[in-house]
Design a protein around this motif. Structure first.
Motif, PDB file in Angstrom:
ATOM      1  N   GLY A   1       0.809  -1.198   0.000  1.00  0.00           N
ATOM      2  CA  GLY A   1       0.000   0.000   0.000  1.00  0.00           C
ATOM      3  C   GLY A   1       0.855   1.266   0.000  1.00  0.00           C
ATOM      4  O   GLY A   1       2.085   1.225   0.025  1.00  0.00           O
ATOM      5  N   GLY A   2       0.192   2.405  -0.024  1.00  0.00           N
ATOM      6  CA  GLY A   2       0.917   3.671  -0.010  1.00  0.00           C
ATOM      7  C   GLY A   2       1.363   4.110  -1.387  1.00  0.00           C
ATOM      8  O   GLY A   2       1.154   3.418  -2.400  1.00  0.00           O
ATOM      9  N   ASN A   3       2.001   5.253  -1.435  1.00  0.00           N
ATOM     10  CA  ASN A   3       2.423   5.842  -2.708  1.00  0.00           C
ATOM     11  C   ASN A   3       3.540   5.072  -3.397  1.00  0.00           C
ATOM     12  O   ASN A   3       3.723   5.185  -4.605  1.00  0.00           O
ATOM     13  CB  ASN A   3       2.876   7.298  -2.478  1.00  0.00           C
ATOM     14  N   ASP A   4       4.316   4.316  -2.615  1.00  0.00           N
ATOM     15  CA  ASP A   4       5.469   3.609  -3.188  1.00  0.00           C
ATOM     16  C   ASP A   4       5.202   2.128  -3.436  1.00  0.00           C
ATOM     17  O   ASP A   4       6.134   1.358  -3.659  1.00  0.00           O
ATOM     18  CB  ASP A   4       6.676   3.748  -2.249  1.00  0.00           C
ATOM     19  N   ALA A   5       3.952   1.725  -3.391  1.00  0.00           N
ATOM     20  CA  ALA A   5       3.632   0.296  -3.501  1.00  0.00           C
ATOM     21  C   ALA A   5       4.138  -0.315  -4.804  1.00  0.00           C
ATOM     22  O   ALA A   5       4.618  -1.456  -4.819  1.00  0.00           O
ATOM     23  CB  ALA A   5       2.121   0.092  -3.380  1.00  0.00           C
ATOM     24  N   GLU A   6       4.077   0.430  -5.900  1.00  0.00           N
ATOM     25  CA  GLU A   6       4.420  -0.141  -7.209  1.00  0.00           C
ATOM     26  C   GLU A   6       5.898  -0.499  -7.345  1.00  0.00           C
ATOM     27  O   GLU A   6       6.264  -1.284  -8.216  1.00  0.00           O
ATOM     28  CB  GLU A   6       4.012   0.817  -8.325  1.00  0.00           C
ATOM     29  N   ILE A   7       6.765   0.074  -6.507  1.00  0.00           N
ATOM     30  CA  ILE A   7       8.183  -0.306  -6.619  1.00  0.00           C
ATOM     31  C   ILE A   7       8.408  -1.734  -6.139  1.00  0.00           C
ATOM     32  O   ILE A   7       9.462  -2.319  -6.391  1.00  0.00           O
ATOM     33  CB  ILE A   7       9.104   0.665  -5.843  1.00  0.00           C
ATOM     34  N   PHE A   8       7.407  -2.295  -5.452  1.00  0.00           N
ATOM     35  CA  PHE A   8       7.518  -3.687  -5.010  1.00  0.00           C
ATOM     36  C   PHE A   8       7.028  -4.668  -6.075  1.00  0.00           C
ATOM     37  O   PHE A   8       7.171  -5.872  -5.911  1.00  0.00           O
ATOM     38  CB  PHE A   8       6.730  -3.895  -3.715  1.00  0.00           C
ATOM     39  N   ARG A   9       6.432  -4.148  -7.162  1.00  0.00           N
ATOM     40  CA  ARG A   9       5.967  -5.035  -8.226  1.00  0.00           C
ATOM     41  C   ARG A   9       7.160  -5.468  -9.072  1.00  0.00           C
ATOM     42  O   ARG A   9       7.843  -4.656  -9.680  1.00  0.00           O
ATOM     43  CB  ARG A   9       4.917  -4.345  -9.085  1.00  0.00           C
ATOM     44  N   CYS A  10       7.395  -6.771  -9.148  1.00  0.00           N
ATOM     45  CA  CYS A  10       8.570  -7.287  -9.848  1.00  0.00           C
ATOM     46  C   CYS A  10       8.273  -7.463 -11.336  1.00  0.00           C
ATOM     47  O   CYS A  10       7.156  -7.225 -11.800  1.00  0.00           O
ATOM     48  CB  CYS A  10       9.016  -8.609  -9.232  1.00  0.00           C
ATOM     49  N   ARG A  11       9.262  -7.910 -12.083  1.00  0.00           N
ATOM     50  CA  ARG A  11       9.095  -8.075 -13.525  1.00  0.00           C
ATOM     51  C   ARG A  11       8.117  -9.187 -13.871  1.00  0.00           C
ATOM     52  O   ARG A  11       7.694  -9.305 -15.023  1.00  0.00           O
ATOM     53  CB  ARG A  11      10.447  -8.345 -14.180  1.00  0.00           C
ATOM     54  N   LYS A  12       7.773 -10.022 -12.893  1.00  0.00           N
ATOM     55  CA  LYS A  12       6.784 -11.070 -13.126  1.00  0.00           C
ATOM     56  C   LYS A  12       5.375 -10.617 -12.746  1.00  0.00           C
ATOM     57  O   LYS A  12       4.447 -11.412 -12.692  1.00  0.00           O
ATOM     58  CB  LYS A  12       7.161 -12.328 -12.331  1.00  0.00           C
ATOM     59  N   SER A  13       5.258  -9.317 -12.432  1.00  0.00           N
ATOM     60  CA  SER A  13       3.971  -8.642 -12.223  1.00  0.00           C
ATOM     61  C   SER A  13       3.291  -8.945 -10.893  1.00  0.00           C
ATOM     62  O   SER A  13       2.105  -8.671 -10.736  1.00  0.00           O
ATOM     63  CB  SER A  13       2.991  -8.963 -13.378  1.00  0.00           C
ATOM     64  N   PHE A  14       4.008  -9.508  -9.921  1.00  0.00           N
ATOM     65  CA  PHE A  14       3.440  -9.613  -8.575  1.00  0.00           C
ATOM     66  C   PHE A  14       4.305  -8.819  -7.607  1.00  0.00           C
ATOM     67  O   PHE A  14       5.446  -8.454  -7.913  1.00  0.00           O
ATOM     68  CB  PHE A  14       3.283 -11.073  -8.135  1.00  0.00           C
ATOM     69  N   PHE A  15       3.761  -8.529  -6.437  1.00  0.00           N
ATOM     70  CA  PHE A  15       4.499  -7.763  -5.431  1.00  0.00           C
ATOM     71  C   PHE A  15       5.480  -8.690  -4.720  1.00  0.00           C
ATOM     72  O   PHE A  15       5.138  -9.835  -4.372  1.00  0.00           O
ATOM     73  CB  PHE A  15       3.533  -7.132  -4.428  1.00  0.00           C
ATOM     74  N   ALA A  16       6.693  -8.194  -4.497  1.00  0.00           N
ATOM     75  CA  ALA A  16       7.730  -9.065  -3.941  1.00  0.00           C
ATOM     76  C   ALA A  16       8.851  -8.251  -3.322  1.00  0.00           C
ATOM     77  O   ALA A  16       8.983  -7.046  -3.542  1.00  0.00           O
ATOM     78  CB  ALA A  16       8.294  -9.968  -5.044  1.00  0.00           C
ATOM     79  N   LEU A  17       9.654  -8.953  -2.514  1.00  0.00           N
ATOM     80  CA  LEU A  17      10.966  -8.465  -2.102  1.00  0.00           C
ATOM     81  C   LEU A  17      12.003  -9.219  -2.929  1.00  0.00           C
ATOM     82  O   LEU A  17      11.844 -10.421  -3.181  1.00  0.00           O
ATOM     83  CB  LEU A  17      11.204  -8.726  -0.614  1.00  0.00           C
TER      84      LEU A  17
ATOM     85  N   ARG B   1      16.171  -6.346   2.014  1.00  0.00           N
ATOM     86  CA  ARG B   1      15.502  -5.076   2.275  1.00  0.00           C
ATOM     87  C   ARG B   1      15.069  -4.351   1.003  1.00  0.00           C
ATOM     88  O   ARG B   1      14.535  -3.239   1.074  1.00  0.00           O
ATOM     89  CB  ARG B   1      16.436  -4.159   3.069  1.00  0.00           C
ATOM     90  N   TRP B   2      15.231  -4.982  -0.168  1.00  0.00           N
ATOM     91  CA  TRP B   2      14.983  -4.284  -1.421  1.00  0.00           C
ATOM     92  C   TRP B   2      13.663  -4.698  -2.056  1.00  0.00           C
ATOM     93  O   TRP B   2      13.314  -5.878  -2.072  1.00  0.00           O
ATOM     94  CB  TRP B   2      16.117  -4.534  -2.405  1.00  0.00           C
ATOM     95  N   PRO B   3      12.927  -3.740  -2.641  1.00  0.00           N
ATOM     96  CA  PRO B   3      11.672  -4.065  -3.346  1.00  0.00           C
ATOM     97  C   PRO B   3      11.908  -4.946  -4.566  1.00  0.00           C
ATOM     98  O   PRO B   3      13.021  -5.015  -5.108  1.00  0.00           O
ATOM     99  CB  PRO B   3      11.136  -2.685  -3.766  1.00  0.00           C
ATOM    100  N   GLY B   4      10.842  -5.600  -5.024  1.00  0.00           N
ATOM    101  CA  GLY B   4      10.961  -6.561  -6.115  1.00  0.00           C
ATOM    102  C   GLY B   4      11.384  -5.980  -7.445  1.00  0.00           C
ATOM    103  O   GLY B   4      11.884  -6.713  -8.305  1.00  0.00           O
ATOM    104  N   SER B   5      11.196  -4.681  -7.661  1.00  0.00           N
ATOM    105  CA  SER B   5      11.563  -4.080  -8.949  1.00  0.00           C
ATOM    106  C   SER B   5      13.044  -3.748  -9.050  1.00  0.00           C
ATOM    107  O   SER B   5      13.535  -3.414 -10.130  1.00  0.00           O
ATOM    108  CB  SER B   5      10.745  -2.799  -9.173  1.00  0.00           C
ATOM    109  N   VAL B   6      13.768  -3.832  -7.952  1.00  0.00           N
ATOM    110  CA  VAL B   6      15.188  -3.448  -7.952  1.00  0.00           C
ATOM    111  C   VAL B   6      16.028  -4.558  -8.585  1.00  0.00           C
ATOM    112  O   VAL B   6      15.839  -5.745  -8.299  1.00  0.00           O
ATOM    113  CB  VAL B   6      15.672  -3.159  -6.514  1.00  0.00           C
ATOM    114  N   HIS B   7      16.973  -4.172  -9.432  1.00  0.00           N
ATOM    115  CA  HIS B   7      17.804  -5.143 -10.139  1.00  0.00           C
ATOM    116  C   HIS B   7      18.830  -5.779  -9.202  1.00  0.00           C
ATOM    117  O   HIS B   7      19.295  -5.149  -8.257  1.00  0.00           O
ATOM    118  CB  HIS B   7      18.529  -4.456 -11.304  1.00  0.00           C
ATOM    119  N   ASP B   8      19.187  -7.028  -9.518  1.00  0.00           N
ATOM    120  CA  ASP B   8      20.154  -7.776  -8.711  1.00  0.00           C
ATOM    121  C   ASP B   8      21.470  -7.016  -8.551  1.00  0.00           C
ATOM    122  O   ASP B   8      22.058  -6.980  -7.464  1.00  0.00           O
ATOM    123  CB  ASP B   8      20.444  -9.138  -9.353  1.00  0.00           C
TER     124      ASP B   8
END
Length: 349
Positions: free
Chosen positions: A163-179, A197-204
């Motif tokens: 939730g919140g304004n930053d929720a979408e940064i947790f959406r990974c390339r497979k389109s679900f929310f993740a760490l 500690r990193w959201p799912g959209s962050v690169h390895d």
């Protein structure tokens, strides 16, 4: 002043709400109820492993008093392990253990924090030359790749939208929310380093660039020993990746060796997630609690290996596809080290 009439239905509702729910003491699970096979099936650890863990965290999770149907440390630990082993909602493990859902939520967080606090003891990179040499020898036995002390990769742990304004940064390339969780595995599948500690959209590569692990390698903390990773990582003198277009027999041998050796981190993810399905199916909890659970299950994974508490999987699927190999330019010194390995080692095999 306006008068408001109180109807009989209103007063009835107020009366119902004011009645305190009677406290119910439910029957709770006993450690002795299950034989060894049934216990392992339900909690994914042997009794000896659980009792060993209990000795380490009992003081941190025991209640200050025994009044009011106090939940004992072993019952708290079993409830938490059951949650890790099923990946179900809290109400399911609460019913299994005979406690309320609210109590189950507090217990899972308390026990996870206590287990995660042992991470510095059980999750650590080798510190001495002897330790590094032993790990490198174990890796060498797999496919003759020299000087390796860890295979690095990241895996996605599914979560609900935070939730919140930053929720979408947790959406990974497979389109679900993740760490996106980074780990380093040794040849015995132990987790030697973890970052969660990193959201799912962050690169390895971004996770590695901002890690203490990279800082330590950059400052020569591990001498001439190296990591191996997939093609999503930048080639460095301390991090080897495979060649995209091998041309010689030695280069093909190098690629085959690094693929087989790096396979340890994929197997580690397979065993870790199969033992604790909560990591695979996802968690509907606060982010802080999810991070505690990830580290806690990593600690348990390593304790189980130390105690020969074996959990096998016949078939496993690679957790992540390799990232775009063209995303990062190869470093010159990394190319030099890789070419040296190929010419001086793999060309002679």
């Amino acid at each position: 002043m306006e008068n408001f009439e109180t109807t009989s239905s209103d007063s009835s509702d107020q009366e119902v709400r004011s009645i305190r729910r009677k406290k119910v003491y439910r029957k709770r699970v006993d450690l002795q109820k299950y034989d060894d096979i049934d216990f392992f099936d339900r909690f994914r650890l042997k009794k000896e492993t659980v009792l060993h863990l209990l000795q380490e965290i009992e003081d941190a999770i025991k209640m200050p008093t025994n009044r009011g149907g106090c939940i004992t440390p072993i019952q708290q630990l079993l409830l938490t392990l059951r949650f890790y082993a099923t990946g179900n909602m809290l109400i399911t493990v609460a019913d299994f253990m005979g406690v309320s859902e609210a109590s189950a939520s507090r217990i899972v967080k308390r026990v996870s924090r206590a287990i995660a606090s042992r991470s510095q003891k059980y999750i650590k990179m080798p510190e001495t030359e002897a330790e590094m040499e032993e790990i490198a020898e174990n890796f060498y036995k797999i496919a003759s790749f020299p000087r390796v002390i860890g295979a690095i990769d990241c895996t996605l742990i599914r979560i609900d939208s935070p939730g919140g304004n930053d929720a979408e940064i947790f959406r990974c390339r497979k389109s679900f929310f993740a760490l996106n969780v980074q780990t380093v595995s040794d040849a015995k599948l132990k987790i030697r380093n973890i970052v969660c500690r990193w959201p799912g959209s962050v690169h390895d590569q971004t996770i590695f660039n901002n890690s203490l692990l990279k800082y330590n390698f950059e400052n020569n903390a591990f001498g001439s020993y190296i990591l191996i990773g997939d093609s999503g990582y930048a080639l460095k003198k301390y991090l080897m990746t495979k060649l995209q277009q091998p041309r010689t027999p030695a280069e093909n041998l190098y690629n085959e060796s690094i693929i087989r050796t790096r396979n340890t981190v994929e197997r580690q993810y397979g065993v870790w997630k199969r033992r604790f399905p909560v990591l695979k199916f996802g968690m509907r909890l606060q982010l802080d609690t999810i991070r505690l659970i990830i580290v806690a299950t990593a600690v348990l994974h390593n304790i189980a290996i130390d105690m020969n508490d074996i959990f096998t999987i016949e078939n496993f699927e690679e957790e992540e596809l390799e990232d775009n190999p063209q995303l990062f330019a190869n470093a010159v010194n990394g190319e030099y080290v890789r070419n040296l390995l190929i010419s001086q080692h793999f060309a002679r095999l």
